[in-house]
Design an enzyme around this catalytic site. Sequence first.
Site, PDB file in Angstrom:
ATOM      1  N   PHE A  46     -44.233 -32.230  -0.376  1.00 14.64           N
ATOM      2  CA  PHE A  46     -42.840 -32.673  -0.557  1.00 14.64           C
ATOM      3  C   PHE A  46     -42.538 -33.712   0.518  1.00 14.64           C
ATOM      4  O   PHE A  46     -42.687 -33.447   1.710  1.00 14.64           O
ATOM      5  CB  PHE A  46     -41.843 -31.517  -0.427  1.00 14.64           C
ATOM      6  CG  PHE A  46     -40.419 -31.984  -0.629  1.00 14.64           C
ATOM      7  CD1 PHE A  46     -39.885 -32.084  -1.904  1.00 14.64           C
ATOM      8  CD2 PHE A  46     -39.625 -32.370   0.447  1.00 14.64           C
ATOM      9  CE1 PHE A  46     -38.590 -32.543  -2.106  1.00 14.64           C
ATOM     10  CE2 PHE A  46     -38.327 -32.833   0.260  1.00 14.64           C
ATOM     11  CZ  PHE A  46     -37.805 -32.915  -1.024  1.00 14.64           C
ATOM     12  N   LYS A  96     -35.022 -33.974  10.568  1.00 19.61           N
ATOM     13  CA  LYS A  96     -34.480 -32.617  10.691  1.00 19.61           C
ATOM     14  C   LYS A  96     -34.111 -32.187  12.106  1.00 19.61           C
ATOM     15  O   LYS A  96     -33.037 -32.480  12.580  1.00 19.61           O
ATOM     16  CB  LYS A  96     -35.462 -31.640  10.056  1.00 19.61           C
ATOM     17  CG  LYS A  96     -35.480 -31.744   8.520  1.00 19.61           C
ATOM     18  CD  LYS A  96     -36.174 -30.572   7.902  1.00 19.61           C
ATOM     19  CE  LYS A  96     -36.273 -30.624   6.395  1.00 19.61           C
ATOM     20  NZ  LYS A  96     -35.156 -30.040   5.693  1.00 19.61           N
ATOM     21  N   ASP A 104     -46.554 -36.154   8.048  1.00 19.75           N
ATOM     22  CA  ASP A 104     -45.122 -35.915   7.862  1.00 19.75           C
ATOM     23  C   ASP A 104     -44.761 -34.640   8.620  1.00 19.75           C
ATOM     24  O   ASP A 104     -45.076 -33.529   8.196  1.00 19.75           O
ATOM     25  CB  ASP A 104     -44.851 -35.782   6.351  1.00 19.75           C
ATOM     26  CG  ASP A 104     -43.392 -35.475   6.020  1.00 19.75           C
ATOM     27  OD1 ASP A 104     -42.636 -35.122   6.938  1.00 19.75           O
ATOM     28  OD2 ASP A 104     -43.034 -35.571   4.832  1.00 19.75           O
TER      29      ASP A 104
HETATM   30  C1  PLP Z   1     -41.761 -32.481   5.005  1.00 19.41           C
HETATM   31  C2  PLP Z   1     -40.512 -33.144   4.536  1.00 19.41           C
HETATM   32  N1  PLP Z   1     -40.501 -34.465   4.406  1.00 19.41           N
HETATM   33  C3  PLP Z   1     -39.392 -35.111   4.013  1.00 19.41           C
HETATM   34  C4  PLP Z   1     -38.241 -34.430   3.698  1.00 19.41           C
HETATM   35  C5  PLP Z   1     -37.021 -35.172   3.250  1.00 19.41           C
HETATM   36  O1  PLP Z   1     -36.074 -35.148   4.254  1.00 19.41           O
HETATM   37  P1  PLP Z   1     -34.535 -35.470   3.934  1.00 19.41           P
HETATM   38  O2  PLP Z   1     -34.014 -34.362   3.104  1.00 19.41           O
HETATM   39  O3  PLP Z   1     -33.897 -35.568   5.294  1.00 19.41           O
HETATM   40  O4  PLP Z   1     -34.523 -36.781   3.217  1.00 19.41           O
HETATM   41  C6  PLP Z   1     -38.217 -33.044   3.831  1.00 19.41           C
HETATM   42  C7  PLP Z   1     -37.013 -32.279   3.479  1.00 19.41           C
HETATM   43  O5  PLP Z   1     -37.033 -31.099   3.259  1.00 19.41           O
HETATM   44  C8  PLP Z   1     -39.393 -32.385   4.256  1.00 19.41           C
HETATM   45  O6  PLP Z   1     -39.433 -31.049   4.376  1.00 19.41           O
END
Ligand code: PLP
Length: 405
Positions: free
Chosen positions: A139, A255, A226
């Site tokens: 994700f 986050k 990520d």
């Molecule tokens: C690993 C990861 N990457 C990217 C995102 C996307 O982040 P955002 O919701 O701040 O756009 C998330 C959100 O849960 C995530 O867990």
Amino acid sequence: MNAPVVAVPAPSEPHVMQTYGRLPIALSHGQGCWVWDVNGRRYLDGLGGIAVNTLGHAHPRLVPALQEQVAKLIHTSNYYHVPLQEELAAKLCELSGLDVAFFCNSGLEANEAALKIARKFGHDRGNHNPELLVFDGAFHGRSIATLSATANPKIHAGFGPLVPGFVRVPLNDIAAVEAALKAHPNITGIFLETIQGEGGVNPARIEFLQGLRRICDEHDILLMLDEVQCGIGRTGKWFAHQWAGIRPDVMPLAKGLGSGVPIGAVVCGPRAAKVMQPGNHGTTFGGNPLAMRAGVETLKIMSEDNLLTNAAEVGAVLKTALQEGLSGVAGVNEIRGQGLMLGIELDRPCGALLLRAAEAGLMISVTADRVVRLVPPLILSADEARQIATLLVPVIKTFLSEPKP
Ligand SMILES: Cc1ncc(COP(=O)(O)O)c(C=O)c1O
């Protein structure tokens, strides 16, 4: 004592676009790891705003720092130097061993920046059809490009055509990675979450990460980790990949970095640091003084209060309490994760647990249909960790004792 359970009617919100399946609870305020709803009911926060509220709620040192910053300067634009950007970037580089940071506002924006870096890295080398290797269970966000990198077909549905240029293989399968690189010589980077969050708390194994590092070096391509969810101390190290003793070339963050204030960052090592040149990328809000102050203060308080150690130790207390409480319970497949990023995989879809846990006075999340995920604030105490288990275990046991839906 907690107020009795009141069935809160779903608030009527005719003007809010209905993109979320919300619980019938409206929150009012928080303190530490506790949050109150508008009816005065108290919840222990096992969710941390989905791995965001590093310092919990109303932290006594973060609040005055942000108040001071709001009164001084919130936003200026990137036409001008923002001294706090260099302060936060330098700290992130010191903690990660990387070289430069770009600031944005969210996880998907950090990933978009990473995807652009990977494409330009290819173009700069004469590869005008760059591709990226991504993984099952991934994700990366909900923009058109990041949802294309995401694996879940439910997130793709209705939004095609997807952005091309992603080659997908199973996680933790180094042979599949090597085969994909042979079959796709245009791959310019390998992009994965060090620990998959939305995919169900699935860690990339240490040997797998080390293998990816070696492969990226051999092929002179980018290792892009990520750490939007698993980074910023959550696993007991500043960044989850540090458990494998490696460094990525590109690391998106978000986050937990602002402890609730929206922020994103992509941090790059030498192979990627100079790919972006003036005019290649930008954002209006990214790097504004308020978000930068939130990042600087969050990292400072984390260091001063040893929150990495706390995440590791209290995470172990929580995991053990869950293991003890759920040991031998039929329907619990696995309890996994590290530090304060834990998942309890059940043998059935368990979205119903969100409301049941809330009724018991606990905020949790359910992801990948059947995984209860706990990502509480990193200030959680051992006593609060045991309370999470005390509240959650009976809820899960009762749920599993019922016939499968
Ligand atoms: C690993 C990861 N990457 C990217 C995102 C996307 O982040 P955002 O919701 O701040 O756009 C998330 C959100 O849960 C995530 O867990």
